[in-house]
Design a protein around this motif. Structure first.
Motif, PDB file in Angstrom:
ATOM      1  N   VAL A   1     -11.632  -2.499   0.288  1.00  0.00           N
ATOM      2  CA  VAL A   1     -10.392  -2.184  -0.432  1.00  0.00           C
ATOM      3  C   VAL A   1      -9.296  -3.125   0.060  1.00  0.00           C
ATOM      4  CG1 VAL A   1      -8.665  -0.428  -0.935  1.00  0.00           C
ATOM      5  CG2 VAL A   1     -11.069   0.231  -0.684  1.00  0.00           C
ATOM      6  N   ASP A   2      -8.667  -3.811  -0.878  1.00  0.00           N
ATOM      7  CA  ASP A   2      -7.651  -4.828  -0.596  1.00  0.00           C
ATOM      8  C   ASP A   2      -6.334  -4.394  -1.220  1.00  0.00           C
ATOM      9  OD1 ASP A   2      -6.335  -7.370  -0.202  1.00  0.00           O
ATOM     10  OD2 ASP A   2      -6.879  -7.890  -2.261  1.00  0.00           O
ATOM     11  N   VAL A   3      -5.323  -4.146  -0.375  1.00  0.00           N
ATOM     12  CA  VAL A   3      -4.010  -3.726  -0.869  1.00  0.00           C
ATOM     13  C   VAL A   3      -3.068  -4.915  -0.834  1.00  0.00           C
ATOM     14  CG1 VAL A   3      -2.072  -2.153  -0.562  1.00  0.00           C
ATOM     15  CG2 VAL A   3      -4.400  -1.378  -0.039  1.00  0.00           C
ATOM     16  N   GLY A   4      -2.704  -5.402  -2.009  1.00  0.00           N
ATOM     17  CA  GLY A   4      -1.764  -6.504  -2.108  1.00  0.00           C
ATOM     18  C   GLY A   4      -0.352  -6.002  -2.340  1.00  0.00           C
ATOM     19  N   THR A   5       0.520  -6.912  -2.744  1.00  0.00           N
ATOM     20  CA  THR A   5       1.920  -6.561  -2.949  1.00  0.00           C
ATOM     21  C   THR A   5       2.114  -5.666  -4.167  1.00  0.00           C
ATOM     22  OG1 THR A   5       2.610  -8.628  -1.923  1.00  0.00           O
ATOM     23  CG2 THR A   5       4.227  -7.510  -3.315  1.00  0.00           C
ATOM     24  N   GLY A   6       1.393  -5.961  -5.247  1.00  0.00           N
ATOM     25  CA  GLY A   6       1.617  -5.233  -6.490  1.00  0.00           C
ATOM     26  C   GLY A   6       0.455  -4.416  -6.981  1.00  0.00           C
TER      27      GLY A   6
END
Length: 533
Positions: free
Chosen positions: A59-64
């Motif tokens: 799971v990759d949480v980016g800015t948007g």
């Protein structure tokens, strides 16, 4: 940003028409397509037999947005999903999010990628995320990081620049820990944000706080109930030393002596290397929310850019005909380019680069020192320039009519108006200085502002396309500036590996190739490459 290069499905490589390869510096890019893709659930054995595969969720949480990928035991992408997350900007330079909203999005994308499969085949889960600051009380409930008292907004985002005054005072101390952040601490790191909370939200936030997490560590805690922190987060954003641990004198000198109490329990007193298993694995509660089996292994997290850097800097390039084959990993520079860009280079011995973060030991690749250059806004800057132009509504309409993204349309429009000359020469009279959000590296000056020179009265679509091109070129020159600073300090870099959202844009890749001195090749998983002479 799931970048196990060399293992991406062909679907992830659509959109690039760069097919030429000539001698010159090497840039390699990779990305994952945004559609949900399912592959075979089985691994074929050499004798014709089949063995059920094991699977892993990242799971990759980016800015948007939050992205999830399901990969098999060979690293082959099986499924991908994304989900937008909320952002608030209550005033200029204040950027906030909600940890509850982010966790809910993590649950949505995880359930999407495992849909239709036997979940008992899933063996592990890992998180990466932006280095945003999450604030919880002693009962792990959200606390407000804003003057409005809205506890739902309990995350100060990585790009938040509210703590300008605080970071200035921290840098005036000239404490020895600053030599490991390029000599000057960035306003985007956690110490100035913590000091801002103490000085501005004492009653509503600071005095009630029980836990300050980097966002990746918050997600690991949410999944396992373990409050251990990742060495990656603490070393890169919190001044922790992999060798010596916390430096009490720093926190006392900058006015945050209360964090030293109880053996740093509020910011982390158990530190694990990235990838290490956490506690007893996934808790029953988190398992229900994510749709995964309880007890599966959960890995200690990484910052998102560092996860991308790890994925590409250690990529197996054998069999792709690349000139970087056989060269050491220390010759590679990973450029993770999305809302912002991070430039990751590793070395066997510490290299101190003025204005470039680090050296950080084992923060990304175990046993290696990491230097991290960066540009605070890249994708966000391109968006700002394009959407703020008078011709943007026309661009939207024409791109929609062709069923293209606005950037695909702009790229084709540039090809149309360049005529016989190389596209780069369209900006001979128009130039952009890209530090609209300050300069992270190598000038390390948050007070710098952006600039455009060569403007004229015309505001048609041609002008918009050329301004877009000039912005992309300015970002590429920023990368060159960082490379030159790193090489002057002792790095020897021969290959750029690009990943992240901007690496999907062939113009962005081509300009990096041209401006760093090279050319491009496209080949299925390896979208493009430029070899450094």
């Amino acid at each position: 940003m799931f970048c196990s290069l060399g293992h991406q499905p062909n679907q992830s490589c659509r959109g690039s028409s760069l097919r030429n390869r000539i001698k010159g510096p090497l840039v390699v890019t990779s990305h994952v397509g945004s559609a949900l893709v399912h592959d075979s659930w089985r691994t074929t054995m050499s004798g014709g037999e089949q063995e059920m595969s094991s699977y892993y969720v990242g799971v990759d949480v980016g800015t948007g947005s939050v992205r999830a990928a399901l990969v098999d035991q060979r690293g082959v992408l099986v499924a991908f999903a994304d989900q937008p997350i909320k952002k608030w900007e209550p005033q200029f330079n204040h950027h906030e999010q909600s940890s509850e909203d982010i966790w809910a999005a993590c649950c949505v994308v995880t359930k999407k990628v495992i849909q239709g499969m036997d979940i008992n085949r899933i063996r592990g889960l890992g998180f990466d995320a932006t280095c945003s600051l999450v604030v919880l009380d002693t009962h792990f409930c959200p606390l407000p990081v804003n003057n409005e008292g809205d506890s739902h907004r309990n995350v100060i985002m990585w790009l938040d620049h509210r703590a300008v005054n605080q970071v200035g005072r921290i840098n005036k101390t000239k404490h020895s820990v600053l030599q490991y952040v390029g000599g000057v601490m960035s306003v985007e790191m956690q110490a100035p944000k913590l000091l801002w909370l103490k000085e501005n939200l004492r009653e509503t936030c600071w005095d009630k706080a029980g836990h300050f997490f980097d966002l990746p560590d918050f997600l690991s805690w949410k999944a396992t109930g373990v409050t251990a922190r990742s060495l990656c987060s603490l070393v890169c954003k919190w001044t922790y030393s992999a060798d010596k641990g916390w430096d009490d004198s720093f926190w006392k000198m900058v006015g945050l002596e209360d964090l030293v109490a109880d053996n740093y329990s509020k910011i982390g007193n158990q530190v694990l290397p990235p990838g290490a298993p956490l506690g007893s694995g996934l808790t029953p509660e988190a398992a229900r929310e994510l749709g995964l089996p309880p007890g599966i292994a959960v890995a200690t997290s990484l910052i998102d850019a560092h996860a991308g850097g790890l994925g590409v800097i250690g990529a197996d390039v054998r069999g792709h005909g690349l000139v970087c084959e056989g060269q050491p990993v220390t010759s590679r520079l990973a450029v993770i380019c999305g809302t912002s860009s991070c430039h990751m280079g590793i070395s066997k011995d510490p290299i101190f680069v003025p204005g470039v973060w680090g050296p950080y030991f084992s923060a990304m690749v175990p046993g290696f020192w990491l230097n991290e250059g960066g540009q605070s806004v890249t994708g966000k800057l391109i968006e700002h320039m394009v959407q703020g132009h008078a011709a943007f509504p026309e661009l939207q309409a024409k791109a929609s009519a062709r069923c293209q993204s606005i950037y695909a349309y702009l790229n084709s429009h540039l090809d149309l108006i360049k005529k016989a000359q190389p596209v780069g020469f369209l900006t001979v009279d128009l130039h952009v200085w890209p530090d609209f959000h300050g300069n992270r590296s190598p000038l390390a000056d948050l007070t710098l502002k952006g600039m455009v020179t060569g403007l004229k009265l015309s505001q048609d679509l041609d002008d918009l396309a050329i301004l877009y091109l000039a912005t992309v070129q300015a970002i590429a020159f920023g990368t060159r500036f960082i490379i030159e600073a790193m090489e002057a300090a002792g790095h020897s870099l021969s290959t750029l590996f690009l990943c992240g959202g901007l690496s999907k844009n062939p113009l962005f890749v081509q300009m990096h190739a041209d401006i760093t001195g090279g050319n491009v090749r496209n080949e299925q998983s390896w979208e493009s490459c430029v070899s450094k002479t």
